[in-house]
Motif scaffolding. Structure first.
Motif, PDB file in Angstrom:
ATOM      1  N   GLN A  67      -5.706   3.958  37.294  1.00 22.36           N
ATOM      2  CA  GLN A  67      -7.137   3.323  36.091  1.00 22.36           C
ATOM      3  C   GLN A  67      -7.550   2.926  35.473  1.00 22.36           C
ATOM      4  O   GLN A  67      -9.201   3.291  35.533  1.00 22.36           O
ATOM      5  CB  GLN A  67      -7.053   1.492  36.656  1.00 22.36           C
ATOM      6  CG  GLN A  67      -5.637   0.776  37.977  1.00 22.36           C
ATOM      7  CD  GLN A  67      -5.826  -0.556  38.049  1.00 22.36           C
ATOM      8  OE1 GLN A  67      -7.742  -1.000  38.135  1.00 22.36           O
ATOM      9  NE2 GLN A  67      -5.361  -1.303  38.487  1.00 22.36           N
ATOM     10  N   ILE A  68      -7.347   4.172  34.689  1.00 21.18           N
ATOM     11  CA  ILE A  68      -7.672   5.522  34.050  1.00 21.18           C
ATOM     12  C   ILE A  68      -7.666   5.616  33.363  1.00 21.18           C
ATOM     13  O   ILE A  68      -6.475   6.338  32.662  1.00 21.18           O
ATOM     14  CB  ILE A  68      -8.750   6.533  34.808  1.00 21.18           C
ATOM     15  CG1 ILE A  68      -7.598   7.667  35.681  1.00 21.18           C
ATOM     16  CG2 ILE A  68      -9.817   6.672  35.944  1.00 21.18           C
ATOM     17  CD1 ILE A  68      -8.449   8.571  36.408  1.00 21.18           C
ATOM     18  N   GLU A  69      -8.829   7.094  31.258  1.00 21.41           N
ATOM     19  CA  GLU A  69      -8.032   7.306  30.558  1.00 21.41           C
ATOM     20  C   GLU A  69      -6.906   8.653  31.180  1.00 21.41           C
ATOM     21  O   GLU A  69      -7.391   9.247  31.074  1.00 21.41           O
ATOM     22  CB  GLU A  69      -8.705   7.257  30.068  1.00 21.41           C
ATOM     23  CG  GLU A  69      -9.277   6.440  28.958  1.00 21.41           C
ATOM     24  CD  GLU A  69      -7.763   5.428  27.956  1.00 21.41           C
ATOM     25  OE1 GLU A  69      -7.747   5.507  27.401  1.00 21.41           O
ATOM     26  OE2 GLU A  69      -7.688   3.831  28.276  1.00 21.41           O
ATOM     27  N   PRO A  70      -5.675   8.521  30.531  1.00 20.29           N
ATOM     28  CA  PRO A  70      -4.991  10.355  30.628  1.00 20.29           C
ATOM     29  C   PRO A  70      -6.025  11.072  30.704  1.00 20.29           C
ATOM     30  O   PRO A  70      -5.805  12.270  31.088  1.00 20.29           O
ATOM     31  CB  PRO A  70      -3.783   9.876  30.140  1.00 20.29           C
ATOM     32  CG  PRO A  70      -3.428   8.001  29.678  1.00 20.29           C
ATOM     33  CD  PRO A  70      -5.002   7.107  29.785  1.00 20.29           C
ATOM     34  N   ASP A  71      -6.833  11.226  29.554  1.00 16.57           N
ATOM     35  CA  ASP A  71      -8.005  12.338  28.974  1.00 16.57           C
ATOM     36  C   ASP A  71      -8.647  12.192  29.721  1.00 16.57           C
ATOM     37  O   ASP A  71      -9.118  13.671  30.021  1.00 16.57           O
ATOM     38  CB  ASP A  71      -8.242  11.714  27.745  1.00 16.57           C
ATOM     39  CG  ASP A  71      -7.762  11.342  26.851  1.00 16.57           C
ATOM     40  OD1 ASP A  71      -6.796  12.338  26.173  1.00 16.57           O
ATOM     41  OD2 ASP A  71      -7.811  11.035  25.521  1.00 16.57           O
ATOM     42  N   ASN A  72      -9.106  11.548  31.163  1.00  9.23           N
ATOM     43  CA  ASN A  72      -9.463  11.786  32.403  1.00  9.23           C
ATOM     44  C   ASN A  72      -9.498  12.319  33.225  1.00  9.23           C
ATOM     45  O   ASN A  72      -9.839  12.805  34.342  1.00  9.23           O
ATOM     46  CB  ASN A  72     -10.322  10.520  33.033  1.00  9.23           C
ATOM     47  CG  ASN A  72     -11.418  10.246  31.807  1.00  9.23           C
ATOM     48  OD1 ASN A  72     -12.349  10.422  30.843  1.00  9.23           O
ATOM     49  ND2 ASN A  72     -11.689   8.570  31.639  1.00  9.23           N
ATOM     50  N   ILE A 105      -7.146  16.645  39.088  1.00  9.60           N
ATOM     51  CA  ILE A 105      -8.609  16.456  39.113  1.00  9.60           C
ATOM     52  C   ILE A 105      -8.342  15.175  38.131  1.00  9.60           C
ATOM     53  O   ILE A 105      -8.357  15.177  36.647  1.00  9.60           O
ATOM     54  CB  ILE A 105      -9.019  17.329  39.084  1.00  9.60           C
ATOM     55  CG1 ILE A 105      -8.563  18.984  39.903  1.00  9.60           C
ATOM     56  CG2 ILE A 105     -10.822  17.077  39.080  1.00  9.60           C
ATOM     57  CD1 ILE A 105      -9.463  20.356  38.980  1.00  9.60           C
ATOM     58  N   THR A 106      -8.830  14.328  38.810  1.00 11.89           N
ATOM     59  CA  THR A 106      -9.610  12.831  38.033  1.00 11.89           C
ATOM     60  C   THR A 106     -10.929  12.435  38.455  1.00 11.89           C
ATOM     61  O   THR A 106     -11.832  13.329  39.095  1.00 11.89           O
ATOM     62  CB  THR A 106      -8.772  12.117  38.650  1.00 11.89           C
ATOM     63  OG1 THR A 106      -9.151  11.753  40.219  1.00 11.89           O
ATOM     64  CG2 THR A 106      -6.897  12.238  37.981  1.00 11.89           C
ATOM     65  N   PRO A 107     -11.548  11.618  37.791  1.00  8.47           N
ATOM     66  CA  PRO A 107     -13.369  11.871  38.393  1.00  8.47           C
ATOM     67  C   PRO A 107     -13.069  11.047  39.968  1.00  8.47           C
ATOM     68  O   PRO A 107     -14.124  11.587  40.322  1.00  8.47           O
ATOM     69  CB  PRO A 107     -13.807  10.415  37.830  1.00  8.47           C
ATOM     70  CG  PRO A 107     -12.896  10.056  36.432  1.00  8.47           C
ATOM     71  CD  PRO A 107     -11.071  11.473  36.853  1.00  8.47           C
ATOM     72  N   VAL A 133      -0.484  10.245  31.902  1.00 10.63           N
ATOM     73  CA  VAL A 133      -0.190   9.108  31.373  1.00 10.63           C
ATOM     74  C   VAL A 133      -0.121   8.053  33.311  1.00 10.63           C
ATOM     75  O   VAL A 133      -0.247   7.527  32.867  1.00 10.63           O
ATOM     76  CB  VAL A 133       1.362   8.405  30.483  1.00 10.63           C
ATOM     77  CG1 VAL A 133       1.089   7.611  30.425  1.00 10.63           C
ATOM     78  CG2 VAL A 133       1.016   9.354  29.382  1.00 10.63           C
ATOM     79  N   TYR A 134       0.642   9.065  33.669  1.00  9.82           N
ATOM     80  CA  TYR A 134       1.082   8.623  35.259  1.00  9.82           C
ATOM     81  C   TYR A 134       0.049   8.290  36.161  1.00  9.82           C
ATOM     82  O   TYR A 134       0.327   6.913  36.528  1.00  9.82           O
ATOM     83  CB  TYR A 134       2.927   8.961  35.881  1.00  9.82           C
ATOM     84  CG  TYR A 134       2.622   8.983  37.132  1.00  9.82           C
ATOM     85  CD1 TYR A 134       3.690   7.750  37.774  1.00  9.82           C
ATOM     86  CD2 TYR A 134       2.208   9.934  38.595  1.00  9.82           C
ATOM     87  CE1 TYR A 134       4.109   7.481  38.672  1.00  9.82           C
ATOM     88  CE2 TYR A 134       2.708   9.384  39.386  1.00  9.82           C
ATOM     89  CZ  TYR A 134       3.896   8.027  39.863  1.00  9.82           C
ATOM     90  OH  TYR A 134       3.857   7.924  41.192  1.00  9.82           O
ATOM     91  N   ILE A 135      -0.814   9.261  36.079  1.00  9.81           N
ATOM     92  CA  ILE A 135      -2.515   9.230  37.473  1.00  9.81           C
ATOM     93  C   ILE A 135      -2.972   8.383  36.338  1.00  9.81           C
ATOM     94  O   ILE A 135      -3.587   7.464  36.921  1.00  9.81           O
ATOM     95  CB  ILE A 135      -2.902  10.542  37.459  1.00  9.81           C
ATOM     96  CG1 ILE A 135      -1.167  11.407  38.473  1.00  9.81           C
ATOM     97  CG2 ILE A 135      -4.109  10.314  38.181  1.00  9.81           C
ATOM     98  CD1 ILE A 135      -1.280  10.922  39.385  1.00  9.81           C
ATOM     99  N   GLY A 136      -3.134   8.624  35.165  1.00  9.12           N
ATOM    100  CA  GLY A 136      -4.402   7.086  34.532  1.00  9.12           C
ATOM    101  C   GLY A 136      -3.901   5.892  34.288  1.00  9.12           C
ATOM    102  O   GLY A 136      -4.372   4.840  35.119  1.00  9.12           O
TER     103      GLY A 136
END
Length: 98
Positions: free
Chosen positions: A24-29, A47-49, A17-20
């Motif tokens: 500004q990305i979905e926490p699922d990503n 790891i994020t996009p 949630v914090y990184i999302g």
């Protein structure tokens, strides 16, 4: 003074949630892997996009404090500590007044 144990799964959720929110990305990503070292404590590989990054203990605690405030409605500054149980993994301990 009471203790609340926050399991590894909730720590990972708090980081997602914090990184999302930060990116500004979905926490699922957000993919998270937690690590424990006797000298440096808890860290996380994210790891994020947009790529990989590493979070140190201080950043993980910041993420947890926001999660505690928003989801548990508890005082996130009441005494938060990350630790390792060899059987159950990494956990956080929150001390609070009831």
């Amino acid at each position: 003074m009471q203790k609340l144990i926050i399991p590894e799964e909730d720590i990972v959720l708090a980081i997602c949630v914090y990184i999302g929110e930060k990116q500004q990305i979905e926490p699922d990503n957000v993919q998270v892997e937690l690590f424990y070292d006797d000298y440096s404590g808890v860290s996380a590989e994210i790891i994020t996009p947009s790529g990989k990054q590493e979070l140190i203990t201080k950043q993980i605690i910041t993420a947890l404090r926001e999660w505690i405030k928003d989801n548990l409605h508890a005082d996130p500054y009441a005494g938060l500590k990350l630790d390792l149980d060899r059987r159950n993994g990494i956990y956080a301990r929150l001390r609070y007044d009831s």
